[in-house]
Scaffold this motif. Structure first.
Motif, PDB file in Angstrom:
ATOM      1  N   ALA A 128      41.415  38.313  50.224  1.00 45.59           N
ATOM      2  CA  ALA A 128      40.512  37.259  50.924  1.00 45.59           C
ATOM      3  C   ALA A 128      39.259  37.843  51.067  1.00 45.59           C
ATOM      4  O   ALA A 128      38.174  37.101  50.699  1.00 45.59           O
ATOM      5  CB  ALA A 128      41.105  36.972  52.374  1.00 45.59           C
ATOM      6  N   GLY A 129      38.917  39.018  51.579  1.00 39.22           N
ATOM      7  CA  GLY A 129      37.434  39.323  51.774  1.00 39.22           C
ATOM      8  C   GLY A 129      36.752  39.684  50.322  1.00 39.22           C
ATOM      9  O   GLY A 129      35.611  39.291  50.133  1.00 39.22           O
ATOM     10  N   THR A 130      37.474  40.231  49.187  1.00 36.78           N
ATOM     11  CA  THR A 130      36.862  40.150  48.051  1.00 36.78           C
ATOM     12  C   THR A 130      36.454  38.874  47.245  1.00 36.78           C
ATOM     13  O   THR A 130      35.618  38.714  46.517  1.00 36.78           O
ATOM     14  CB  THR A 130      38.061  40.926  46.806  1.00 36.78           C
ATOM     15  OG1 THR A 130      38.117  42.119  47.406  1.00 36.78           O
ATOM     16  CG2 THR A 130      37.361  41.333  45.689  1.00 36.78           C
ATOM     17  N   ILE A 131      37.308  37.806  47.584  1.00 40.24           N
ATOM     18  CA  ILE A 131      36.962  36.576  46.927  1.00 40.24           C
ATOM     19  C   ILE A 131      35.645  36.151  47.854  1.00 40.24           C
ATOM     20  O   ILE A 131      34.926  35.507  47.114  1.00 40.24           O
ATOM     21  CB  ILE A 131      38.165  35.592  47.212  1.00 40.24           C
ATOM     22  CG1 ILE A 131      39.281  35.937  46.331  1.00 40.24           C
ATOM     23  CG2 ILE A 131      37.737  34.123  46.955  1.00 40.24           C
ATOM     24  CD1 ILE A 131      40.635  35.206  46.392  1.00 40.24           C
ATOM     25  N   ILE A 132      35.585  36.272  49.047  1.00 40.17           N
ATOM     26  CA  ILE A 132      34.537  35.816  49.576  1.00 40.17           C
ATOM     27  C   ILE A 132      33.052  36.606  48.914  1.00 40.17           C
ATOM     28  O   ILE A 132      31.982  35.971  48.806  1.00 40.17           O
ATOM     29  CB  ILE A 132      34.475  36.286  51.132  1.00 40.17           C
ATOM     30  CG1 ILE A 132      35.367  35.217  51.829  1.00 40.17           C
ATOM     31  CG2 ILE A 132      32.941  36.175  51.710  1.00 40.17           C
ATOM     32  CD1 ILE A 132      35.683  35.677  53.289  1.00 40.17           C
ATOM     33  N   SER A 244      50.720  41.009  35.321  1.00 41.88           N
ATOM     34  CA  SER A 244      49.951  39.903  35.968  1.00 41.88           C
ATOM     35  C   SER A 244      48.401  40.432  36.160  1.00 41.88           C
ATOM     36  O   SER A 244      47.944  41.577  36.053  1.00 41.88           O
ATOM     37  CB  SER A 244      50.659  39.708  37.140  1.00 41.88           C
ATOM     38  OG  SER A 244      50.676  40.536  37.852  1.00 41.88           O
ATOM     39  N   MET A 245      47.638  39.526  36.873  1.00 43.23           N
ATOM     40  CA  MET A 245      46.447  40.026  37.175  1.00 43.23           C
ATOM     41  C   MET A 245      46.361  39.723  38.780  1.00 43.23           C
ATOM     42  O   MET A 245      46.859  38.737  39.470  1.00 43.23           O
ATOM     43  CB  MET A 245      45.306  39.016  36.779  1.00 43.23           C
ATOM     44  CG  MET A 245      43.788  39.207  36.688  1.00 43.23           C
ATOM     45  SD  MET A 245      42.762  37.972  36.124  1.00 43.23           S
ATOM     46  CE  MET A 245      42.949  38.754  34.419  1.00 43.23           C
ATOM     47  N   ASN A 246      45.695  40.730  39.400  1.00 39.84           N
ATOM     48  CA  ASN A 246      45.344  40.531  40.803  1.00 39.84           C
ATOM     49  C   ASN A 246      44.512  39.264  41.237  1.00 39.84           C
ATOM     50  O   ASN A 246      43.676  38.764  40.560  1.00 39.84           O
ATOM     51  CB  ASN A 246      44.408  41.709  41.283  1.00 39.84           C
ATOM     52  CG  ASN A 246      43.851  41.635  42.505  1.00 39.84           C
ATOM     53  OD1 ASN A 246      42.785  41.243  43.106  1.00 39.84           O
ATOM     54  ND2 ASN A 246      44.595  41.940  43.644  1.00 39.84           N
ATOM     55  N   LEU A 247      44.844  38.687  42.266  1.00 41.30           N
ATOM     56  CA  LEU A 247      44.523  37.364  42.708  1.00 41.30           C
ATOM     57  C   LEU A 247      42.761  37.273  42.822  1.00 41.30           C
ATOM     58  O   LEU A 247      42.088  36.257  42.236  1.00 41.30           O
ATOM     59  CB  LEU A 247      45.021  37.039  44.166  1.00 41.30           C
ATOM     60  CG  LEU A 247      44.222  35.739  44.781  1.00 41.30           C
ATOM     61  CD1 LEU A 247      44.581  34.415  43.962  1.00 41.30           C
ATOM     62  CD2 LEU A 247      44.864  35.353  45.978  1.00 41.30           C
ATOM     63  N   ALA A 248      42.495  38.396  43.393  1.00 41.73           N
ATOM     64  CA  ALA A 248      40.915  38.442  43.611  1.00 41.73           C
ATOM     65  C   ALA A 248      40.309  38.634  42.238  1.00 41.73           C
ATOM     66  O   ALA A 248      39.267  38.128  42.130  1.00 41.73           O
ATOM     67  CB  ALA A 248      40.672  39.680  44.547  1.00 41.73           C
ATOM     68  N   THR A 249      40.827  39.323  41.494  1.00 43.14           N
ATOM     69  CA  THR A 249      39.944  39.397  40.117  1.00 43.14           C
ATOM     70  C   THR A 249      40.254  38.108  39.299  1.00 43.14           C
ATOM     71  O   THR A 249      39.231  37.890  38.855  1.00 43.14           O
ATOM     72  CB  THR A 249      40.908  40.756  39.402  1.00 43.14           C
ATOM     73  OG1 THR A 249      40.913  41.758  40.028  1.00 43.14           O
ATOM     74  CG2 THR A 249      40.181  40.706  37.995  1.00 43.14           C
ATOM     75  N   ALA A 250      41.221  37.558  39.186  1.00 45.21           N
ATOM     76  CA  ALA A 250      41.278  36.305  38.776  1.00 45.21           C
ATOM     77  C   ALA A 250      40.254  35.038  39.297  1.00 45.21           C
ATOM     78  O   ALA A 250      39.516  34.411  38.645  1.00 45.21           O
ATOM     79  CB  ALA A 250      42.729  35.745  38.606  1.00 45.21           C
ATOM     80  N   ALA A 251      40.228  35.100  40.544  1.00 44.80           N
ATOM     81  CA  ALA A 251      39.226  34.390  41.230  1.00 44.80           C
ATOM     82  C   ALA A 251      37.809  34.532  40.888  1.00 44.80           C
ATOM     83  O   ALA A 251      37.170  33.660  40.868  1.00 44.80           O
ATOM     84  CB  ALA A 251      39.390  34.439  42.881  1.00 44.80           C
TER      85      ALA A 251
END
Length: 264
Positions: A128-132, A244-251
């Motif tokens: 969550a923090g990385t996506i922000i 697979s790809m990490n969520l924050a990386t994909a975002a």
């Protein structure tokens, strides 16, 4: 100098690692010199208390000066007190408490956003923090936490943003339905990131339009009923052998693809 780790004030700060205490007080923890500097620069009115060890104060004289000029007292604390208050295992000697400042959907939409990240059931604070942080870097206008996503003011979320939480508005405690209605109400398209979707490079022709990206739970993604709410479902293709790809990386990839298209 505060040197008693068991004092009521120290314990009150330490309790902010728990959501209940944050909800009761309206405060949250900000750890590390970088994040505290961002708080001072962008939202100094939110900063309540600033604590530093003697060694940290000697290292970060510019931060001490900035706080003093802002009218904020820097309270010296012992290493043991800082360790008690901090959420990290090896704190950096600088810690502040700030008032939470969530935005409402109405406030976000009033700014006519062009790029928004919606986090649906995102539970991992680091993600969550990385996506922000990625949204901030890509020039996005807002981040919206929906469903039972992690608290945006969780200490691990705040640390992972490295100060970006002070740069762009964040809304939480919102349902996905309300978030989608809000973004569609101002003409934004909704793209859902999911492995079932079309490859991202194949939809670049639509990315220049105002876009709200929806990112789902790390383990389960977005259920089919939520995918059907999107205008398009898109995936970041994997060309190598990664499972697979990490969520924050994909975002980050999705947000930057939109940013590139909107600025081209």
């Amino acid at each position: 100098m505060i040197d008693n780790p068991r004092s009521p004030r120290v314990r009150a700060v330490a309790k902010l690692a728990k959501r209940q205490a944050r909800d009761e007080t309206g405060l949250f923890l900000v750890e590390g010199p970088q994040a505290v500097e961002e708080a001072l620069t962008f939202h100094r009115e939110l900063l309540v208390d600033l604590f530093m060890t003697r060694q940290a104060a000697d290292r970060h004289t510019a931060l001490v000066q900035a706080a003093t000029e802002a009218g904020i007292d820097v309270e010296r604390v012992s290493d043991s007190v800082l360790e008690t208050m901090a959420d990290t295992v090896t704190p950096q000697g600088v810690l502040a408490t700030c008032r939470r400042f969530p935005s409402s959907l109405a406030e976000l939409m009033a700014g006519s956003p062009k790029l928004v990240a919606i986090l649906e059931e995102v539970r991992d604070p680091g993600n969550a923090g990385t996506i922000i942080r990625a949204a901030d870097s890509a020039g996005a206008d807002a981040v919206i936490f929906t469903g039972n996503s992690v608290d945006a003011y969780n200490p691990k979320v705040v640390r992972s943003t490295t100060g970006s939480i002070f740069h762009l508005p964040v809304a939480q405690n919102v349902t996905l339905d309300d978030a989608l209605a809000a973004v569609r109400g101002i003409g934004m398209q909704v793209l859902a990131a999911d492995v079932k979707g079309a490859d991202l490079p194949k939809v670049r022709d639509i990315l220049a339009a105002p876009t709200a990206w929806v990112f789902g739970n790390e383990a389960h993604g977005l259920p089919d009923e939520q995918l059907r709410l999107a205008d398009r479902v898109v995936r970041v293709p994997i060309y190598g052998h990664a499972e697979s790809m990490n969520l924050a990386t994909a975002a980050s990839v999705c947000l930057y693809e939109s940013a590139f298209a909107q600025r081209s």
